[in-house]
Scaffold this motif. Structure first.
Motif, PDB file in Angstrom:
ATOM      1  N   CYS A 186      21.558 -39.252 -18.466  1.00  0.00           N
ATOM      2  CA  CYS A 186      21.187 -38.333 -17.387  1.00  0.00           C
ATOM      3  C   CYS A 186      19.835 -37.681 -17.648  1.00  0.00           C
ATOM      4  O   CYS A 186      18.997 -37.587 -16.734  1.00  0.00           O
ATOM      5  CB  CYS A 186      22.259 -37.248 -17.220  1.00  0.00           C
ATOM      6  SG  CYS A 186      23.910 -37.877 -16.889  1.00  0.00           S
ATOM      7  N   GLY A 187      19.614 -37.220 -18.878  1.00  0.00           N
ATOM      8  CA  GLY A 187      18.351 -36.578 -19.213  1.00  0.00           C
ATOM      9  C   GLY A 187      17.143 -37.460 -18.940  1.00  0.00           C
ATOM     10  O   GLY A 187      16.193 -37.036 -18.278  1.00  0.00           O
ATOM     11  N   PRO A 188      17.132 -38.712 -19.433  1.00  0.00           N
ATOM     12  CA  PRO A 188      16.002 -39.592 -19.136  1.00  0.00           C
ATOM     13  C   PRO A 188      15.811 -39.841 -17.646  1.00  0.00           C
ATOM     14  O   PRO A 188      14.682 -40.029 -17.183  1.00  0.00           O
ATOM     15  CB  PRO A 188      16.378 -40.888 -19.866  1.00  0.00           C
ATOM     16  CG  PRO A 188      17.229 -40.439 -21.006  1.00  0.00           C
ATOM     17  CD  PRO A 188      18.022 -39.287 -20.458  1.00  0.00           C
ATOM     18  N   THR A 189      16.901 -39.838 -16.873  1.00  0.00           N
ATOM     19  CA  THR A 189      16.784 -40.045 -15.426  1.00  0.00           C
ATOM     20  C   THR A 189      16.132 -38.838 -14.770  1.00  0.00           C
ATOM     21  O   THR A 189      15.247 -38.976 -13.916  1.00  0.00           O
ATOM     22  CB  THR A 189      18.171 -40.302 -14.809  1.00  0.00           C
ATOM     23  OG1 THR A 189      18.787 -41.412 -15.473  1.00  0.00           O
ATOM     24  CG2 THR A 189      18.058 -40.614 -13.325  1.00  0.00           C
ATOM     25  N   VAL A 190      16.567 -37.631 -15.159  1.00  0.00           N
ATOM     26  CA  VAL A 190      15.937 -36.420 -14.636  1.00  0.00           C
ATOM     27  C   VAL A 190      14.469 -36.360 -15.053  1.00  0.00           C
ATOM     28  O   VAL A 190      13.588 -35.991 -14.266  1.00  0.00           O
ATOM     29  CB  VAL A 190      16.694 -35.167 -15.116  1.00  0.00           C
ATOM     30  CG1 VAL A 190      15.935 -33.891 -14.752  1.00  0.00           C
ATOM     31  CG2 VAL A 190      18.105 -35.122 -14.521  1.00  0.00           C
ATOM     32  N   MET A 191      14.197 -36.775 -16.290  1.00  0.00           N
ATOM     33  CA  MET A 191      12.828 -36.738 -16.802  1.00  0.00           C
ATOM     34  C   MET A 191      11.918 -37.681 -16.016  1.00  0.00           C
ATOM     35  O   MET A 191      10.740 -37.398 -15.788  1.00  0.00           O
ATOM     36  CB  MET A 191      12.829 -37.102 -18.284  1.00  0.00           C
ATOM     37  CG  MET A 191      11.668 -36.541 -19.077  1.00  0.00           C
ATOM     38  SD  MET A 191      11.813 -36.908 -20.858  1.00  0.00           S
ATOM     39  CE  MET A 191      13.348 -36.100 -21.275  1.00  0.00           C
ATOM     40  N   ALA A 192      12.473 -38.823 -15.582  1.00  0.00           N
ATOM     41  CA  ALA A 192      11.669 -39.820 -14.872  1.00  0.00           C
ATOM     42  C   ALA A 192      11.543 -39.525 -13.385  1.00  0.00           C
ATOM     43  O   ALA A 192      10.515 -39.840 -12.776  1.00  0.00           O
ATOM     44  CB  ALA A 192      12.290 -41.206 -15.064  1.00  0.00           C
ATOM     45  N   TRP A 193      12.559 -38.880 -12.774  1.00  0.00           N
ATOM     46  CA  TRP A 193      12.591 -38.773 -11.325  1.00  0.00           C
ATOM     47  C   TRP A 193      12.712 -37.349 -10.788  1.00  0.00           C
ATOM     48  O   TRP A 193      12.545 -37.133  -9.586  1.00  0.00           O
ATOM     49  CB  TRP A 193      13.767 -39.591 -10.777  1.00  0.00           C
ATOM     50  CG  TRP A 193      13.655 -41.048 -11.069  1.00  0.00           C
ATOM     51  CD1 TRP A 193      14.239 -41.736 -12.097  1.00  0.00           C
ATOM     52  CD2 TRP A 193      12.893 -42.022 -10.338  1.00  0.00           C
ATOM     53  NE1 TRP A 193      13.898 -43.067 -12.053  1.00  0.00           N
ATOM     54  CE2 TRP A 193      13.077 -43.272 -10.974  1.00  0.00           C
ATOM     55  CE3 TRP A 193      12.088 -41.952  -9.193  1.00  0.00           C
ATOM     56  CZ2 TRP A 193      12.479 -44.437 -10.507  1.00  0.00           C
ATOM     57  CZ3 TRP A 193      11.504 -43.124  -8.733  1.00  0.00           C
ATOM     58  CH2 TRP A 193      11.691 -44.343  -9.385  1.00  0.00           C
ATOM     59  N   GLY A 194      12.988 -36.378 -11.632  1.00  0.00           N
ATOM     60  CA  GLY A 194      13.161 -35.002 -11.162  1.00  0.00           C
ATOM     61  C   GLY A 194      11.849 -34.276 -10.995  1.00  0.00           C
ATOM     62  O   GLY A 194      10.802 -34.706 -11.495  1.00  0.00           O
ATOM     63  N   SER A 195      11.905 -33.150 -10.314  1.00  0.00           N
ATOM     64  CA  SER A 195      10.718 -32.305 -10.171  1.00  0.00           C
ATOM     65  C   SER A 195      10.431 -31.605 -11.487  1.00  0.00           C
ATOM     66  O   SER A 195      11.306 -31.502 -12.359  1.00  0.00           O
ATOM     67  CB  SER A 195      10.951 -31.260  -9.077  1.00  0.00           C
ATOM     68  OG  SER A 195      11.959 -30.337  -9.480  1.00  0.00           O
ATOM     69  N   GLU A 196       9.220 -31.128 -11.647  1.00  0.00           N
ATOM     70  CA  GLU A 196       8.861 -30.417 -12.872  1.00  0.00           C
ATOM     71  C   GLU A 196       9.732 -29.176 -13.039  1.00  0.00           C
ATOM     72  O   GLU A 196      10.128 -28.828 -14.160  1.00  0.00           O
ATOM     73  CB  GLU A 196       7.385 -30.044 -12.853  1.00  0.00           C
ATOM     74  CG  GLU A 196       6.881 -29.440 -14.162  1.00  0.00           C
ATOM     75  CD  GLU A 196       7.051 -30.387 -15.344  1.00  0.00           C
ATOM     76  OE1 GLU A 196       7.275 -29.876 -16.466  1.00  0.00           O
ATOM     77  OE2 GLU A 196       6.965 -31.609 -15.158  1.00  0.00           O
ATOM     78  N   GLN A 197      10.046 -28.534 -11.928  1.00  0.00           N
ATOM     79  CA  GLN A 197      10.916 -27.354 -11.989  1.00  0.00           C
ATOM     80  C   GLN A 197      12.303 -27.733 -12.515  1.00  0.00           C
ATOM     81  O   GLN A 197      12.877 -27.019 -13.339  1.00  0.00           O
ATOM     82  CB  GLN A 197      11.043 -26.723 -10.595  1.00  0.00           C
ATOM     83  CG  GLN A 197      11.908 -25.475 -10.566  1.00  0.00           C
ATOM     84  CD  GLN A 197      11.969 -24.860  -9.163  1.00  0.00           C
ATOM     85  OE1 GLN A 197      11.313 -25.323  -8.244  1.00  0.00           O
ATOM     86  NE2 GLN A 197      12.764 -23.818  -9.019  1.00  0.00           N
ATOM     87  N   ASP A 198      12.839 -28.864 -12.053  1.00  0.00           N
ATOM     88  CA  ASP A 198      14.137 -29.327 -12.547  1.00  0.00           C
ATOM     89  C   ASP A 198      14.081 -29.623 -14.042  1.00  0.00           C
ATOM     90  O   ASP A 198      14.991 -29.261 -14.797  1.00  0.00           O
ATOM     91  CB  ASP A 198      14.568 -30.595 -11.799  1.00  0.00           C
ATOM     92  CG  ASP A 198      15.066 -30.309 -10.394  1.00  0.00           C
ATOM     93  OD1 ASP A 198      15.327 -29.124 -10.081  1.00  0.00           O
ATOM     94  OD2 ASP A 198      15.191 -31.263  -9.605  1.00  0.00           O
ATOM     95  N   LYS A 199      13.037 -30.291 -14.461  1.00  0.00           N
ATOM     96  CA  LYS A 199      12.927 -30.657 -15.876  1.00  0.00           C
ATOM     97  C   LYS A 199      12.910 -29.419 -16.766  1.00  0.00           C
ATOM     98  O   LYS A 199      13.602 -29.369 -17.792  1.00  0.00           O
ATOM     99  CB  LYS A 199      11.658 -31.479 -16.108  1.00  0.00           C
ATOM    100  CG  LYS A 199      11.621 -32.815 -15.376  1.00  0.00           C
ATOM    101  CD  LYS A 199      10.262 -33.478 -15.572  1.00  0.00           C
ATOM    102  CE  LYS A 199      10.076 -34.667 -14.657  1.00  0.00           C
ATOM    103  NZ  LYS A 199       8.748 -35.283 -14.799  1.00  0.00           N
TER     104      LYS A 199
END
Length: 415
Positions: A107-120
């Motif tokens: 999940c972390g790598p997916t958020v890191m690749a596709w999430g907004s900077e605020q989400d990260k």
């Protein structure tokens, strides 16, 4: 490839070893050393979730958590080889990190690749610190092994999405604070094109989690139901309809995380064969038939080790996890099951016992055997992995897929 440490790597290893020696939860040594699949959580008077979180937080505070992540997201910015060295030195204490493998490895790598900077910034440091647990909600009852056949719907309503449907076999959903969720947002296009990925707060109204009782007596898997779950569009990962591409990020990291960290149980079997009595007052390992089987599995274990190192070499060159990482999970899962079954056969009548206090070798093989069918299903079934390896690694012709370009809503659901 030269597997000797460089001077820099040797210094890093010494630093890691010294910190682990000074800070590891050594009161858990005997339990972790004797644990098979699914046994660690059953130890009386030990709250394994609390122990796992405490160890993860201690690593995070000292800069040893999620080593390869960027420092701004809670990692250390370490090299792939430094990550390998840490995993080698952490040893049995790495079992305490299994609670976070889905979140930190997938999940972390997916958020890191596709999430907004605020989400990260908001989501990744608490995940690295062990404060939050994540789950991955992909599989569905009606889809089977065909992930693109999922039916959980997400419908846009202003600035929100309304989600209805269900997921199954969701590992850790009952203890998770967050999860990533793959949904269908457009049934009028081909099944791979109408998907969208989101991250969700598992405590939101409209989510119900029901644990599934497993053969070994635990409930690590769950059903998850969504009834008019409303989430803002800001929780979308990637573009609308881009969910399949986003999910490939998760799946490639999943097979790398599971395959590279999966034990075949060979070392445990070898230890048992050396210690257990055999015929005529000798040891099991003195039997040439048993030695022959051990040699076969030793070869496989060595092959898995170097295949994993090959994947790490690719990562060190800046490459993304590829389809070849399916090899590790495919071979390790089947080998683990075979080894556990063979070991139980060696135990004779004692092999029917599952109580660690009564069974030989603390029932490690029994626990592994009961867990092994799930191991060969989760993260891609053996059949799916063979197709991936055949088509995407070996370049063989693909299976005929008659529904590939058919709008999802027009695909027949019954004969």
């Amino acid at each position: 490839m030269n597997f000797d440490d460089t001077p820099e790597e040797a210094a890093f290893r010494a630093e890691a070893r010294a910190w682990i020696d000074a800070n590891a939860p050594k009161h858990l040594d005997s339990m972790l050393s004797g644990a098979g699949h699914g046994t660690a959580g059953d130890i009386a008077d030990v709250d394994m979730l609390a122990e796992s979180k405490a160890w993860q937080k201690k690593k995070y505070d000292a800069g040893w958590a999620c080593l390869h992540w960027p420092t701004e997201y809670g990692g250390r910015g370490a090299t792939p080889m430094q990550r390998v060295i840490w995993n080698q030195e952490e040893g049995v204490y790495a079992q305490l990190s299994f609670t976070f493998i889905i979140g930190q490895g997938m999940c972390g790598p997916t958020v890191m690749a596709w999430g907004s900077e605020q989400d990260k910034q908001a989501l990744l440091p608490p995940l690295a610190a062990g404060e939050d647990i994540w789950c991955q909600m992909f599989s569905e009852p009606s889809a089977g092994s065909d992930l693109a056949g999922l039916r959980t719907r997400a419908v846009k309503d202003g600035g929100e999405w309304v989600i209805n449907g269900s997921k199954i076999w969701t590992s850790g959903a009952h203890i998770s604070q967050y999860g990533i969720l793959l949904t269908r947002t457009d049934p009028s296009v081909a099944k791979h094109k109408g998907l969208t990925m989101f991250w969700v707060d598992m405590r939101s109204p409209g989510i119900e989690v029901r644990p599934i009782l497993q053969a070994h007596g635990q409930s690590g898997f769950n059903e998850v139901f969504f009834a008019d779950l409303r989430i803002p569009d800001s929780q979308r990962l990637g573009g609308v309809g881009q969910g399949w591409t986003v999910s490939l990020t998760t799946l490639m990291n999943e097979r790398l995380s599971i395959g590279s960290g999966m034990s075949t149980g060979f070392e445990t079997l070898l230890d048992y064969a050396v210690r257990a009595p055999g015929r005529d007052g000798g040891r099991l390992v003195d039997d040439p038939t048993i030695r022959s089987r051990l040699a076969d599995w030793a070869t496989k274990a060595s092959g898995l080790k170097y295949t994993s190192m090959r994947a790490l070499t690719a990562l060190s060159k800046g490459q993304e996890p590829g389809p070849e990482n399916s090899i590790g999970k495919l071979v390790a899962g089947a080998t683990s099951q075979d080894i556990a079954s063979f070991a139980i056969d060696l135990q004779g009548e004692m092999g029917v016992l599952t109580d660690p206090a009564q069974a030989a070798h603390a029932a490690r093989f029994q626990a592994t055997l009961m867990r092994s069918p799930a191991t060969r299903i989760e993260g891609g079934t053996d059949e799916i992995l063979r197709n991936i390896i055949a088509e995407r690694v070996l370049g063989l012709p693909g299976d005929v897929r008659v529904d590939k370009d058919v709008p999802f809503e027009k695909i027949p659901t019954r004969a």
